[in-house]
Design a protein around this motif. Structure first.
Motif, PDB file in Angstrom:
ATOM      1  N   UNK A 153       0.834  -1.208   0.000  1.00 16.16           N
ATOM      2  CA  UNK A 153       0.000   0.000   0.000  1.00 16.16           C
ATOM      3  C   UNK A 153       0.875   1.267   0.000  1.00 16.16           C
ATOM      4  N   UNK A 154       0.451   2.248  -0.751  1.00 20.18           N
ATOM      5  CA  UNK A 154       1.200   3.511  -0.819  1.00 20.18           C
ATOM      6  C   UNK A 154       0.512   4.562   0.049  1.00 20.18           C
ATOM      7  N   UNK A 155       1.309   5.265   0.856  1.00 20.94           N
ATOM      8  CA  UNK A 155       0.792   6.418   1.602  1.00 20.94           C
ATOM      9  C   UNK A 155       1.597   7.651   1.188  1.00 20.94           C
ATOM     10  N   UNK A 156       0.872   8.711   0.864  1.00 17.66           N
ATOM     11  CA  UNK A 156       1.508   9.987   0.527  1.00 17.66           C
ATOM     12  C   UNK A 156       1.241  10.956   1.671  1.00 17.66           C
ATOM     13  N   UNK A 157       2.324  11.477   2.255  1.00 18.40           N
ATOM     14  CA  UNK A 157       2.214  12.461   3.339  1.00 18.40           C
ATOM     15  C   UNK A 157       2.403  13.860   2.771  1.00 18.40           C
ATOM     16  N   UNK A 158       1.512  14.762   3.171  1.00 21.96           N
ATOM     17  CA  UNK A 158       1.680  16.159   2.797  1.00 21.96           C
ATOM     18  C   UNK A 158       0.379  16.758   2.301  1.00 21.96           C
ATOM     19  N   UNK A 159       0.070  17.915   2.836  1.00 25.10           N
ATOM     20  CA  UNK A 159      -1.108  18.660   2.404  1.00 25.10           C
ATOM     21  C   UNK A 159      -1.031  18.930   0.902  1.00 25.10           C
ATOM     22  N   UNK A 160      -2.175  19.004   0.240  1.00 28.17           N
ATOM     23  CA  UNK A 160      -2.162  19.320  -1.197  1.00 28.17           C
ATOM     24  C   UNK A 160      -1.878  20.796  -1.447  1.00 28.17           C
ATOM     25  N   UNK A 161      -1.719  21.577  -0.379  1.00 33.62           N
ATOM     26  CA  UNK A 161      -1.240  22.962  -0.499  1.00 33.62           C
ATOM     27  C   UNK A 161       0.283  22.976  -0.378  1.00 33.62           C
ATOM     28  N   UNK A 162       0.902  21.860  -0.719  1.00 36.05           N
ATOM     29  CA  UNK A 162       2.366  21.755  -0.623  1.00 36.05           C
ATOM     30  C   UNK A 162       2.863  21.017  -1.867  1.00 36.05           C
ATOM     31  N   UNK A 163       4.180  20.774  -1.913  1.00 39.97           N
ATOM     32  CA  UNK A 163       4.734  20.050  -3.056  1.00 39.97           C
ATOM     33  C   UNK A 163       4.211  18.607  -3.145  1.00 39.97           C
ATOM     34  N   UNK A 164       3.482  18.145  -2.131  1.00 39.06           N
ATOM     35  CA  UNK A 164       2.844  16.822  -2.230  1.00 39.06           C
ATOM     36  C   UNK A 164       1.848  16.800  -3.384  1.00 39.06           C
ATOM     37  N   UNK A 165       1.367  17.987  -3.802  1.00 40.62           N
ATOM     38  CA  UNK A 165       0.417  18.001  -4.922  1.00 40.62           C
ATOM     39  C   UNK A 165       1.056  17.423  -6.189  1.00 40.62           C
ATOM     40  N   UNK A 166       2.383  17.555  -6.317  1.00 40.76           N
ATOM     41  CA  UNK A 166       3.070  16.999  -7.490  1.00 40.76           C
ATOM     42  C   UNK A 166       2.923  15.473  -7.529  1.00 40.76           C
ATOM     43  N   UNK A 167       3.060  14.855  -6.357  1.00 35.79           N
ATOM     44  CA  UNK A 167       3.024  13.383  -6.291  1.00 35.79           C
ATOM     45  C   UNK A 167       1.587  12.874  -6.377  1.00 35.79           C
ATOM     46  N   UNK A 168       0.644  13.652  -5.830  1.00 34.72           N
ATOM     47  CA  UNK A 168      -0.768  13.262  -5.943  1.00 34.72           C
ATOM     48  C   UNK A 168      -1.171  13.266  -7.421  1.00 34.72           C
ATOM     49  N   UNK A 169      -0.700  14.268  -8.157  1.00 40.50           N
ATOM     50  CA  UNK A 169      -1.000  14.330  -9.594  1.00 40.50           C
ATOM     51  C   UNK A 169      -0.433  13.085 -10.290  1.00 40.50           C
ATOM     52  N   UNK A 170       0.803  12.737  -9.972  1.00 39.76           N
ATOM     53  CA  UNK A 170       1.443  11.569 -10.594  1.00 39.76           C
ATOM     54  C   UNK A 170       0.686  10.286 -10.275  1.00 39.76           C
ATOM     55  N   UNK A 171       0.330  10.112  -9.022  1.00 37.76           N
ATOM     56  CA  UNK A 171      -0.390   8.889  -8.619  1.00 37.76           C
ATOM     57  C   UNK A 171      -1.735   8.806  -9.345  1.00 37.76           C
ATOM     58  N   UNK A 172      -2.372   9.949  -9.502  1.00 36.32           N
ATOM     59  CA  UNK A 172      -3.674   9.944 -10.195  1.00 36.32           C
ATOM     60  C   UNK A 172      -3.493   9.637 -11.686  1.00 36.32           C
ATOM     61  N   UNK A 173      -2.456  10.200 -12.298  1.00 34.02           N
ATOM     62  CA  UNK A 173      -2.200   9.901 -13.719  1.00 34.02           C
ATOM     63  C   UNK A 173      -1.967   8.400 -13.917  1.00 34.02           C
ATOM     64  N   UNK A 174      -1.303   7.792 -12.933  1.00 33.83           N
ATOM     65  CA  UNK A 174      -0.974   6.360 -13.043  1.00 33.83           C
ATOM     66  C   UNK A 174      -2.134   5.462 -12.613  1.00 33.83           C
ATOM     67  N   UNK A 175      -3.171   6.072 -12.043  1.00 33.17           N
ATOM     68  CA  UNK A 175      -4.289   5.285 -11.488  1.00 33.17           C
ATOM     69  C   UNK A 175      -3.814   4.310 -10.412  1.00 33.17           C
ATOM     70  N   UNK A 176      -2.845   4.738  -9.628  1.00 26.28           N
ATOM     71  CA  UNK A 176      -2.359   3.912  -8.518  1.00 26.28           C
ATOM     72  C   UNK A 176      -3.109   4.337  -7.255  1.00 26.28           C
ATOM     73  N   UNK A 177      -3.794   3.401  -6.579  1.00 28.83           N
ATOM     74  CA  UNK A 177      -4.494   3.791  -5.353  1.00 28.83           C
ATOM     75  C   UNK A 177      -3.503   4.165  -4.245  1.00 28.83           C
TER      76      UNK A 177
END
Ligand code: GSH
Length: 219
Positions: A1-25
């Motif tokens: 399981x993957x966990x991403x730490x970081x508010x989406x008002x931070x550079x974590x938004x970059x990784x959330x975008x990537x995970x969504x593009x990849x369709x990785x839960x």
């Protein structure tokens, strides 16, 4: 399981975008970087730098947003990831390029346009930052005159990493029409459906009290 730490008002938004593009839960822990959460012992055990984002992939911990995306591209990639060693080298090249040539002056320009409190902004600092961006952005505009995307003729992690840093362009009030190839490419990347959930997010940052503080923030 993957966990991403970081508010989406931070550079974590970059990784959330990537995970969504990849369709990785993934699970999302929206760790706030402005309320002391990133200085707590439990968080420092994940990233001793005390910064978000952090990715936890079944116990494998990784920090640095763009490195996280390069890892995800390689692991789950498909067309977003490298097809061969040379493509991978170019994806790393552009990711290091945007960190070294673009991110700091762009953040400084955005801070002095919108992110610092109105009475803490300096137009002189903003103009200096914009002058610094002219050379790398001309390089990118010329590269994109020859091809629609950065690497391999398709949208890849290289485009995502560079475009995710450049989400600060509208916040900095920068008009890119003089760089038509760069302008069209950035619009195309940020208009992707998986990017739209967050690319209008804005936030504010305090101006560090001393020039030394500015140095630690931007250098
Ligand atoms: N180069 C790092 C920068 C990480 C970073 O500076 N994150 C900020 C939020 S966007 C942070 O956690 N700041 C809290 C602090 O520095 O104390 C990356 O891209 O992941």
């Amino acid at each position: 399981m993957i966990t991403l730490y970081g508010s989406l008002h931070s550079r974590a938004n970059r990784c959330a975008w990537m995970l969504r593009e990849l369709d990785v839960p993934f699970q999302h822990e929206p760790t706030n970087f402005q309320d002391g959460s990133t200085r707590a012992a439990e968080f420092l055990a994940l990233n001793p730098n005390g910064r978000v984002p952090v990715l936890d992939d079944d116990g494998f911990l990784l920090f640095e947003s763009l490195a996280i995306n390069l890892y995800l591209a390689r692991k789950h990639g498909g067309p977003l990831g490298p097809a061969d060693l040379r493509e991978e080298a170019l994806m790393i090249q552009w990711s290091l390029w945007v960190e070294n040539e673009v991110e700091k002056p762009l953040l400084l320009a955005a801070a002095n346009e919108a992110l610092f409190a109105a009475d803490k902004r300096s137009s002189e600092e903003r103009d200096m930052a914009l002058a610094k961006l002219s050379r790398p952005w001309t390089v990118l505009d010329k590269h994109l005159a020859k091809q629609p995307f950065l690497v391999g003729g398709r949208f890849t992690v290289a485009d995502l990493n560079i475009a995710s840093v450049m989400t600060l362009v509208p916040i900095a009030g920068i008009d890119l029409t003089a760089l038509p190839n760069l302008n069209a490419w950035l619009t195309c990347c940020l208009d992707r459906p998986k990017a739209t959930e967050w690319n209008s997010v804005s936030f504010s940052i305090p101006r560090p009290p001393t020039p030394l503080g500015m140095l630690s923030m931007f250098v």
